[in-house]
Scaffold this motif. Structure first.
Motif, PDB file in Angstrom:
ATOM      1  N   SER A 143       5.726   1.480 -36.254  1.00 54.04           N
ATOM      2  CA  SER A 143       6.650   0.351 -36.314  1.00 54.04           C
ATOM      3  C   SER A 143       5.936  -0.973 -36.565  1.00 54.04           C
ATOM      4  CB  SER A 143       7.430   0.242 -34.992  1.00 54.04           C
ATOM      5  OG  SER A 143       8.085   1.441 -34.693  1.00 54.04           O
TER       6      SER A 143
ATOM      7  N   GLY B 109       8.258  -5.041 -35.534  1.00 52.03           N
ATOM      8  CA  GLY B 109       8.210  -3.625 -35.176  1.00 52.03           C
ATOM      9  C   GLY B 109       7.760  -3.410 -33.752  1.00 52.03           C
TER      10      GLY B 109
ATOM     11  N   SER C 189      13.028   1.367 -34.693  1.00 50.11           N
ATOM     12  CA  SER C 189      11.977   0.341 -34.733  1.00 50.11           C
ATOM     13  C   SER C 189      11.146   0.366 -36.022  1.00 50.11           C
ATOM     14  CB  SER C 189      11.052   0.484 -33.519  1.00 50.11           C
ATOM     15  OG  SER C 189      10.454   1.761 -33.472  1.00 50.11           O
TER      16      SER C 189
END
Length: 530
Positions: free
Chosen positions: A426, A453, A492
């Motif tokens: 992420s 992220g 995410s």
């Protein structure tokens, strides 16, 4: 476990620790204190040596203990981890290895900062790298606690606690004294031991079933209590839509997360050229591929020979399936063969944990010193002072990992590593790929990609069933569960890419075409690479 198990395993533990401390001491006598020596081992390793070291770094307690345990408990659904961890190396080979080696010096932030404003980018990437490393370290600490608790007969929680503290202290010594060169040799020794132990156990399992893999699977299904459902998808991740989305989320995290792991990326800087980095990955894929195929045999072997009920009784998360399998294959709890095989497997698993935590600690301490410390200082840090900060950071990271390891000691180690992979995919992967391949990428886009992220991944984990709201949670007595999935990757990872795009298109900064062209030429040809 009997006194014989304890004595023999502790002797083997001690032998491995003595050998690795000897390597560390020997290497530390030759060091000259430079950043290149501490972070990259002088870039003197061959592709084969680095390939073994990468395999040693990657084949962690999550692989040896956790995956086999999940297969023993959940059959087919546990295979997702083996497949995901292996397929991830194709992403590393084709998109990351050679380009990262050409563009950076020591850390992920070096690649991104090559064409951006250094200070904000290094702070963001350094923060993300340390977060991922600590999450990964927690899984190794939990594996160490489970292993030694089994060895000592689960006498008390104190045994697990002292084990976690001891592993933390050893990893700090390895990193502080030996740097990358000692860590690499420890990884190579550990990879040879782990592959040797895994081959031996796999052969013994197949011999028990006369080489008939079908018989092995059918026996595992019979003993599981689930029948043929044990060999089909859905036992763990097929109950409802939430479980199915969790399955997709975990798969995304495993496949994309490896390319964003700081301790894996740092290994590409220990070889002299990009070609050597690529050949290192080819070596490691062969070793890792063979290993993950064998974990499948071990997982189903534990289900067929030990039985899921016995595995769950020993450790609810399944982390002790392989040691129990070794005990049975050697002839049982009271036999000499069982004692020896159990002790060898326990010692190999313990060696695995020590080697992996050393590699992760080195990568995270490098991020603290080379990225955070160097960026927050007004003046450029001297290499020697930077290395001193890295050694001090290893202590701080060790303490944090010990504390979190004690908190999470009842969770499955493979599952915990899945969370670390989700955060890496992420926060680190979007900024890495955008920096390498998007001509218009800007500093704001890089900072947004990392935090866009990292923050959602951590927040979603806190609000998930992992932390509260179920009997298996970290805090089963409270309930602030608002996100239904155990792994945040499905949400995410796209948010990280979206945030990087949004930051770039809303930025007033004009991307530096010349710097991008220079980075592109360097990444593809190696011209000007350090």
């Amino acid at each position: 476990m009997t006194g014989n198990h304890q004595t023999l395993a502790l002797v083997l533990f001690s032998a491995f620790i003595a050998v690795t401390l000897g390597i560390t001491t020997w290497v530390s006598r030759d060091r000259h204190g430079s950043a290149e020596e501490f972070y990259a081992g002088g870039r003197l390793f061959s592709p084969m040596e680095n390939g073994f070291a990468i395999a040693g770094d990657y084949m962690s307690a999550a692989s040896f203990l956790g995956i086999s345990g999940l297969i023993a408990l959940f059959g087919y659904d546990g295979l997702l981890y083996s497949v995901g961890f292996l397929v991830a190396w194709l992403v590393v080979l084709f998109l990351v290895a050679e380009l990262v080696r050409n563009c950076g010096r020591f850390t992920l932030a070096d690649v991104v900062a090559a064409r951006m404003s250094e200070r904000p980018v290094r702070i963001a990437a350094g923060t993300s790298s340390v977060t991922v490393s600590v999450l990964y370290l927690v899984a190794q600490m939990v594996g160490a606690g489970s292993l030694v608790a089994l060895l000592l007969g689960r006498t008390s929680a104190a045994a697990q606690c002292w084990t976690v503290v001891g592993v933390g202290a050893l990893m700090v010594i390895y990193v502080s004294l030996g740097g990358m060169r000692a860590t690499t040799w420890i990884q190579i020794v550990k990879a040879v031991l782990l592959l040797g132990g895994t081959v031996a156990l796999t052969v013994l399992v197949l011999v028990r079933f006369h080489g008939d893999f079908d018989r092995l699977l059918l026996t595992a299904a019979e003993r599981s209590g689930h029948g043929n459902a044990f060999l089909a998808p859905g036992l763990k991740y097929g109950g409802d839509w939430t479980a199915r989305f969790d399955f997709i989320s975990l798969g995304l995290a495993l496949v994309l997360g490896t390319a964003g792991l700081p301790h894996i990326l740092s290994r590409f800087y220990t070889v002299p050229t990009a070609r050597a980095a690529r050949r290192s990955v080819v070596w490691s894929i062969g070793l890792i591929g063979g290993f993950y195929l064998m974990t499948i045999v071990l997982g189903f072997g534990a289900a067929a020979i030990v039985g899921p009920q016995a595995v769950r009784a020993s450790n609810a998360a399944g982390n002790t399936a392989v040691p129990l399998l070794a005990l049975d294959l050697g002839g049982g709890a009271d036999s000499t063969g069982g004692t020896v095989l159990f002790a060898v497997v326990a010692a190999v698993a313990f060696a695995t944990i020590l080697a992996v935590v050393a590699g992760i600690t080195l990568a995270s301490s490098a991020s603290v010193a080379h990225d955070l410390y160097a960026s927050l200082r007004r003046r450029r840090a001297e290499p020697r002072s930077e290395v001193a900060v890295a050694r001090a950071a290893a202590v701080g990271i060790g303490v944090a990992a010990i504390a979190l390891g004690l908190l999470a000691r009842d969770l499955n180690v493979a599952f915990l590593v899945g969370l670390a992979f989700a955060v890496a995919a992420s926060a680190n992967l979007p900024v890495l790929l955008y920096s390498l391949f998007w001509r218009g990428f800007t500093t704001r886009g890089a900072v947004y990609a990392v935090y866009g992220g990292l923050v959602p991944a951590l927040v979603l984990v806190v609000l998930s069933p992992v932390v509260s709201g179920s009997p298996e949670s970290l805090f089963p007595g409270v309930d602030f569960q608002y996100f239904p999935l155990q792994n945040p990757g499905l949400v995410s990872i796209p948010l990280g890419f979206l945030a990087g795009w949004l930051g770039t298109v809303t930025s007033a900064e004009v991307a530096d075409e010349a710097k991008h062209a220079e980075t592109e030429v360097r990444s593809l040809t190696g011209a000007g690479a350090v």
